[in-house]
Write an enzyme that holds these catalytic residues in place. Structure first.
Site, PDB file in Angstrom:
ATOM      1  N   ALA A 188     -16.937  12.505  21.422  1.00 55.95           N
ATOM      2  CA  ALA A 188     -17.183  11.106  21.045  1.00 55.95           C
ATOM      3  C   ALA A 188     -18.668  10.778  21.141  1.00 55.95           C
ATOM      4  O   ALA A 188     -19.232  10.134  20.244  1.00 55.95           O
ATOM      5  CB  ALA A 188     -16.369  10.164  21.928  1.00 55.95           C
ATOM      6  N   ARG A 213       6.269  27.080  -6.691  1.00 53.75           N
ATOM      7  CA  ARG A 213       7.357  26.128  -6.929  1.00 53.75           C
ATOM      8  C   ARG A 213       8.330  26.671  -7.980  1.00 53.75           C
ATOM      9  O   ARG A 213       8.790  27.801  -7.853  1.00 53.75           O
ATOM     10  CB  ARG A 213       6.806  24.751  -7.298  1.00 53.75           C
ATOM     11  CG  ARG A 213       5.852  24.152  -6.247  1.00 53.75           C
ATOM     12  CD  ARG A 213       6.515  23.965  -4.887  1.00 53.75           C
ATOM     13  NE  ARG A 213       7.602  23.030  -4.931  1.00 53.75           N
ATOM     14  CZ  ARG A 213       7.490  21.712  -4.684  1.00 53.75           C
ATOM     15  NH1 ARG A 213       6.310  21.187  -4.407  1.00 53.75           N
ATOM     16  NH2 ARG A 213       8.550  20.932  -4.690  1.00 53.75           N
ATOM     17  N   CYS A 236      -4.495  17.107   8.554  1.00 58.51           N
ATOM     18  CA  CYS A 236      -4.176  17.358   7.144  1.00 58.51           C
ATOM     19  C   CYS A 236      -2.730  17.804   6.945  1.00 58.51           C
ATOM     20  O   CYS A 236      -1.899  17.058   6.443  1.00 58.51           O
ATOM     21  CB  CYS A 236      -5.152  18.368   6.565  1.00 58.51           C
ATOM     22  SG  CYS A 236      -5.345  19.873   7.544  1.00 58.51           S
ATOM     23  N   GLY A 296     -10.848  23.920   0.531  1.00 51.82           N
ATOM     24  CA  GLY A 296      -9.847  22.870   0.627  1.00 51.82           C
ATOM     25  C   GLY A 296     -10.043  21.998   1.841  1.00 51.82           C
ATOM     26  O   GLY A 296     -10.685  20.944   1.800  1.00 51.82           O
TER      27      GLY A 296
END
Length: 673
Positions: A425, A200, A382, A353
């Site tokens: 499922a 950044r 995500c 992560g």
């Protein structure tokens, strides 16, 4: 003899902190925070769940020291301290240390903020005028609001490229002071460590490609890293003795020779800077991929696009140059991979992560040897969520983001559960039912479990999706689930259970147009399953996920491909980190894309279609036609079944389910028995 303890579970000293193990949750934007940036219930429960799972060190990502318009955590006001303190206290209960990743955006936050507030104020005045019936003033104020908002976004776009060069020394000094003040609030909140976000703003100033300053903060490496070192010093003076970590962003090189990332440093400069950071008193370095390319896929890459832990080689080199601990992060998906990194001495901590989103119990399972549910690196739940301003949730984990309300409940006595269908499922339903202590029998008419996952893994870059099935292959037998493949249970068999869950899945659909019954018309499912072979020019009808992935598979097989789609865009539902890869693949192979196009007939050597907007007729020559127009649920007869029946996954509604919906429906059904 006792079994050797996993190297992931060995303690480590970092600065003044003793971490109980080497498993770290690296900074990852979640979207769970409150509107003011404080830690609310959702965020608190998420991080607490990671600590409960044994993670020793959690870093909350992108904590701003100023009040930005961005939806990130903020610690810019003393009133926000209690929420962080409550979280720190909760994590300490599990001997988990908490760090905040402090960063400043690479734009003039006050300047952009004033414009946004001005736009909102004008809009508020417009609404007041409308309520008073003054429509002339309403229109005037709304136009003013829109104009100011346009100016705000124009300034933001400009600043993202030029602020690091144009920022005054006074502005940089104020930012540095705000970061130090934030560190003081963190210490008051009981936070254990500060991670300095080296990307950044700081990464942009360090970057030779983004920083064009001519003062003492520009030019040479020594000048470009000067501000980052000043920030380190300011934090150390503000909170002496507090553990300080630095996220060191590395500009890596892609396979084609292009650079990956802009903010941060090239490897050789990063090595020099790493030594400077240690000399400056930084306690740990997290060596990570640099960003600033506009695509989050560069720092959080999807499956099959880069090697596992692709930044590890430079992390290992830096480790040889410094004596402080090194953390590595990026596509580490298994316990074994993390253990190997530590055993080979390439890093000291492993950042899991996305993997901890998928399974928050990695540390506990590294000790118990229970299989972990491994991340697919699909980026569906995500990264896509982060980029679309939604909160993150792993597609394989039904509890993500709802840890306070969604958890496996204890079973209600001794019960037997029968499950028909071993797609994703049905597999999840079996796991949850077994976890609740029930006796589970799982039936699958095919010879293998996995359902559609087995064909979804066939296209290029998709083989990693098989990890979803491999997890159940390991864990279900351990949980005592009886798996009967090649078997379709009848009503008499199912009635021997106390409850039945139906997860029979779906079947592909054939477009009902003239000529669809010809032999050269095949389904995408049959091609991916290896049951049909095609060649030459293939016209793929359907440009959704299945159609585009099948098209890529056909290109890999040497076919020429055209894609026909009724919507105005191909691969509209694909992850934003994967879409550029597909688009490049299609461009290189000259794939013809016919969007807003409706098929009207299939002949022996062509597909006839009409453009839905212009009504012009289009003829697309081809040797084969591949149907990828969707699927519909498979029928299941409940006749004769006298026990409760619940439908999950593709067969549970009018619309078929994606992996996330299938997992959640299977989880919920089993959790409610």
């Amino acid at each position: 003899m006792s079994e050797k303890k996993s190297p992931l579970l060995q303690p480590i000293q970092v600065g003044n902190l003793t971490l109980k193990n080497r498993i770290m949750f690296p900074p990852l934007t979640t979207g769970y925070e409150e509107r003011d940036g404080s830690i609310g219930e959702q965020s608190h429960r998420f991080y607490e769940r990671l600590a409960k799972g044994g993670t020793s060190y959690i870093v909350i990502g992108d904590v701003t020291p100023v009040n930005t318009a961005s939806p990130t955590p903020k610690l810019c006001d003393d009133r926000q301290i209690p929420s962080f303190q409550k979280l720190a206290d909760a994590l300490h209960t599990y001997d988990c240390k908490l760090a905040l990743q402090l960063f400043h955006p690479e734009y003039d936050v006050p300047g952009v903020g004033r414009l946004i507030m001005g736009s909102m104020a004008a809009a508020k005045e417009a609404e007041a005028a409308k309520a008073d019936g003054d429509m002339d003033l309403f229109e005037k104020k709304m136009a003013q609001s829109n104009e100011i908002r346009t100016q705000a976004y124009a300034k933001l776009r400009h600043d993202m490229q030029f602020f690091v060069t144009e920022a005054t020394v006074e502005q940089l000094t104020e930012i540095k002071e705000s970061i130090a003040a934030c560190a003081v609030r963190a210490r008051k909140a009981g936070v254990d460590a500060i991670e300095i976000h080296g990307d950044r703003l700081l990464g942009s100033i360090c970057s030779a490609s983004l920083n064009h300053r001519t003062d003492s903060y520009g030019g040479s490496l020594e000048n470009r890293v000067r501000y980052a070192l000043e920030v380190v010093d300011a934090i150390q003076k503000a909170v002496p003795g507090m553990m300080v970590e630095y996220k060191l962003p590395i500009i890596t090189t892609n396979i084609d020779g292009t650079l990956r990332g802009k903010g941060g440093l090239l490897p050789e400069e990063a090595k020099v800077f790493a030594v400077m950071l240690e000399k400056a008193g930084v306690d740990m370095l997290q060596v990570a991929q640099a960003n600033h390319t506009g695509n989050m896929g560069d720092t959080i890459p999807p499956m099959g696009t880069v090697p596992y832990n692709w930044v590890l080689p430079i992390a290992a080199e830096i480790k040889q140059l410094v004596s402080i601990p090194i953390a590595t992060v990026g596509r580490v998906v298994t316990v074994e991979a993390g253990e190997q990194i530590l055993e080979e001495g390439k890093a000291d901590l492993v950042g899991y992560g996305r993997s901890l989103l998928t399974d928050p119990d990695i540390a506990l399972k590294a000790e118990s040897k229970e299989p972990i549910r491994t991340c697919l690196n699909c980026n569906k739940g995500c990264v896509d969520a982060i980029q679309n301003r939604r909160y993150i949730s792993c597609i394989l984990n039904a509890e993500n983001g709802n840890e306070a309300t969604v958890f496996i409940r204890p079973g209600n006595g001794r019960k037997k559960v029968a499950i028909a269908g071993a797609g994703i499922a049905g597999l999840e339903a079996a796991r949850v039912a077994a976890k609740r202590g029930y006796e589970v029998e799982l039936y699958e008419k095919a010879q293998n479990i996995g359902g559609q996952i087995l064909i979804a893994a066939v296209p290029p870059r998709k083989s990693e999706i098989l990890r979803a099935v491999e997890y159940y292959e390991k864990v279900l037998p351990m949980l005592g689930v009886t798996i009967r493949t090649g078997t379709e249970p009848d009503a008499e068999t199912l009635n021997q259970a106390d409850a039945v869950i139906v997860a029979v899945g779906a079947q592909n659909v054939t477009l009902p147009v003239p000529g669809a019954d010809q032999e050269h018309v095949v389904s995408a499912w049959d091609i991916l399953a290896g049951e049909k072979t095609v060649s030459g020019h293939c016209a793929v009808i359907g440009g959704g996920l299945v159609g585009t992935e099948t098209a890529e598979y056909l290109l890999e097989q040497g076919c020429k491909v055209s894609v026909i789609e009724m919507m105005d865009k191909v691969a509209a539902g694909e992850s934003s980190t994967i879409l550029p890869i597909i688009e490049q693949d299609f461009k290189e192979h000259q794939v013809a894309q016919y969007t807003q196009t409706k098929v009207t007939e299939i002949t022996a050597d062509a597909v006839t279609a009409v453009h839905t907007q212009t009504q012009e007729t289009v003829t697309i020559p081809c040797d084969y036609v591949v149907m990828a127009v969707g699927s519909r649920k498979l029928p299941f007869s409940a006749e004769g079944i006298t026990v409760p029946v619940t439908y999950v996954g593709d067969c549970s509604g009018e619309k078929t389910a994606g992996i996330a919906e299938a997992i959640r429906s299977g989880y919920q059904a089993a959790n409610e028995i």
